[in-house]
Design a protein around this motif. Sequence first.
Motif, PDB file in Angstrom:
ATOM      1  N   ASP A 191      38.066  39.614  50.296  1.00 39.84           N
ATOM      2  CA  ASP A 191      38.173  39.401  48.855  1.00 39.84           C
ATOM      3  C   ASP A 191      36.812  39.400  48.160  1.00 39.84           C
ATOM      4  O   ASP A 191      36.722  39.672  46.963  1.00 39.84           O
ATOM      5  CB  ASP A 191      38.857  38.058  48.572  1.00 39.84           C
ATOM      6  CG  ASP A 191      40.206  37.952  49.246  1.00 39.84           C
ATOM      7  OD1 ASP A 191      41.085  38.771  48.921  1.00 39.84           O
ATOM      8  OD2 ASP A 191      40.383  37.067  50.106  1.00 39.84           O
ATOM      9  N   CYS A 201      35.022  49.674  48.729  1.00 45.52           N
ATOM     10  CA  CYS A 201      36.406  49.920  48.285  1.00 45.52           C
ATOM     11  C   CYS A 201      36.932  51.219  48.858  1.00 45.52           C
ATOM     12  O   CYS A 201      38.041  51.267  49.393  1.00 45.52           O
ATOM     13  CB  CYS A 201      36.474  49.950  46.761  1.00 45.52           C
ATOM     14  SG  CYS A 201      36.118  48.355  46.032  1.00 45.52           S
ATOM     15  N   ASP A 217      33.394  44.719  40.683  1.00 40.85           N
ATOM     16  CA  ASP A 217      34.662  44.869  41.378  1.00 40.85           C
ATOM     17  C   ASP A 217      34.827  46.352  41.730  1.00 40.85           C
ATOM     18  O   ASP A 217      33.936  47.158  41.464  1.00 40.85           O
ATOM     19  CB  ASP A 217      35.832  44.331  40.547  1.00 40.85           C
ATOM     20  CG  ASP A 217      36.024  45.069  39.226  1.00 40.85           C
ATOM     21  OD1 ASP A 217      35.659  46.261  39.118  1.00 40.85           O
ATOM     22  OD2 ASP A 217      36.561  44.444  38.288  1.00 40.85           O
ATOM     23  N   GLN A 223      39.326  44.241  49.214  1.00 42.42           N
ATOM     24  CA  GLN A 223      40.631  44.226  48.570  1.00 42.42           C
ATOM     25  C   GLN A 223      40.518  44.769  47.146  1.00 42.42           C
ATOM     26  O   GLN A 223      39.520  44.526  46.468  1.00 42.42           O
ATOM     27  CB  GLN A 223      41.159  42.786  48.477  1.00 42.42           C
ATOM     28  CG  GLN A 223      41.487  42.164  49.791  1.00 42.42           C
ATOM     29  CD  GLN A 223      42.821  42.621  50.333  1.00 42.42           C
ATOM     30  OE1 GLN A 223      43.496  43.497  49.791  1.00 42.42           O
ATOM     31  NE2 GLN A 223      43.213  42.042  51.446  1.00 42.42           N
ATOM     32  N   MET A 282      40.219  32.261  50.643  1.00 39.13           N
ATOM     33  CA  MET A 282      39.537  33.520  50.380  1.00 39.13           C
ATOM     34  C   MET A 282      38.853  34.011  51.651  1.00 39.13           C
ATOM     35  O   MET A 282      38.302  33.227  52.405  1.00 39.13           O
ATOM     36  CB  MET A 282      38.512  33.285  49.266  1.00 39.13           C
ATOM     37  CG  MET A 282      37.886  34.534  48.714  1.00 39.13           C
ATOM     38  SD  MET A 282      36.759  34.096  47.346  1.00 39.13           S
ATOM     39  CE  MET A 282      37.639  34.819  46.005  1.00 39.13           C
ATOM     40  N   ARG A 283      38.918  35.329  51.835  1.00 34.07           N
ATOM     41  CA  ARG A 283      38.228  35.985  52.954  1.00 34.07           C
ATOM     42  C   ARG A 283      36.935  36.599  52.410  1.00 34.07           C
ATOM     43  O   ARG A 283      36.981  37.356  51.445  1.00 34.07           O
ATOM     44  CB  ARG A 283      39.109  37.074  53.558  1.00 34.07           C
ATOM     45  CG  ARG A 283      40.380  36.552  54.181  1.00 34.07           C
ATOM     46  CD  ARG A 283      41.326  37.670  54.615  1.00 34.07           C
ATOM     47  NE  ARG A 283      40.682  38.769  55.275  1.00 34.07           N
ATOM     48  CZ  ARG A 283      40.453  38.859  56.597  1.00 34.07           C
ATOM     49  NH1 ARG A 283      40.856  37.894  57.380  1.00 34.07           N
ATOM     50  NH2 ARG A 283      39.857  39.902  57.116  1.00 34.07           N
ATOM     51  N   GLY A 303      38.863  42.749  44.496  1.00 35.53           N
ATOM     52  CA  GLY A 303      37.795  41.966  45.111  1.00 35.53           C
ATOM     53  C   GLY A 303      36.457  42.252  44.449  1.00 35.53           C
ATOM     54  O   GLY A 303      36.345  43.104  43.562  1.00 35.53           O
TER      55      GLY A 303
END
Length: 188
Positions: free
Chosen positions: A107, A150, A173, A156, A40-41, A159
């Motif tokens: 993410d 976003c 999210d 992402q 995961m980033r 994410g």
Amino acid sequence: MKTTFYDLPLATAPGRVFTPRPATEQLVAAALDRIDGVPMRIADVGTGSGAVAVALAVNKPNVEIWATDTNEDAVELARANAERLGVADRVHVLHGDMLEPLSEPVDLIVANLPYLPKSAHDPRYDGEPEDAVYAPGDGLGPYRRLLDACRDGKLQTGGTVLLQYRGAPYAADCWQLEDLRSELEDAK
């Protein structure tokens, strides 16, 4: 000076970099709950001493973290803490504002940003750098900017943004960010 954060010994720089507080350990716990076994980033925005980024990297070897801060002292201290605790190869500390230094989307975004308006002076923070505690206007400006992640292409699709506000973690999210924006406004 030193402190313990999430059972890790961290170097601190009182007066120059915000000293991590036990309440922020809730943010780490909430983030760890969201990180499963896949790589995961992660972005740690406003990293300060690097406490959150380092704690995540120590506890989850499958993550790579980009930790950002506008304070040069914080960047230096976060790099030193990551190096000392053996995670500097996965914790990339960058000088810059919010998510601007990131070249690719992540993410998960974690953040514990200043949120008190300057008019709400709190003597508990008198020894801390003002820009780590107080934000202009009503104090929510940094969070409002972060909630554009976003739209700005920094998170992402699918994410999560996980932030600490008034001692509690909040998560959203990409589809829930506007609801979180409203929730923060109501919590002021």
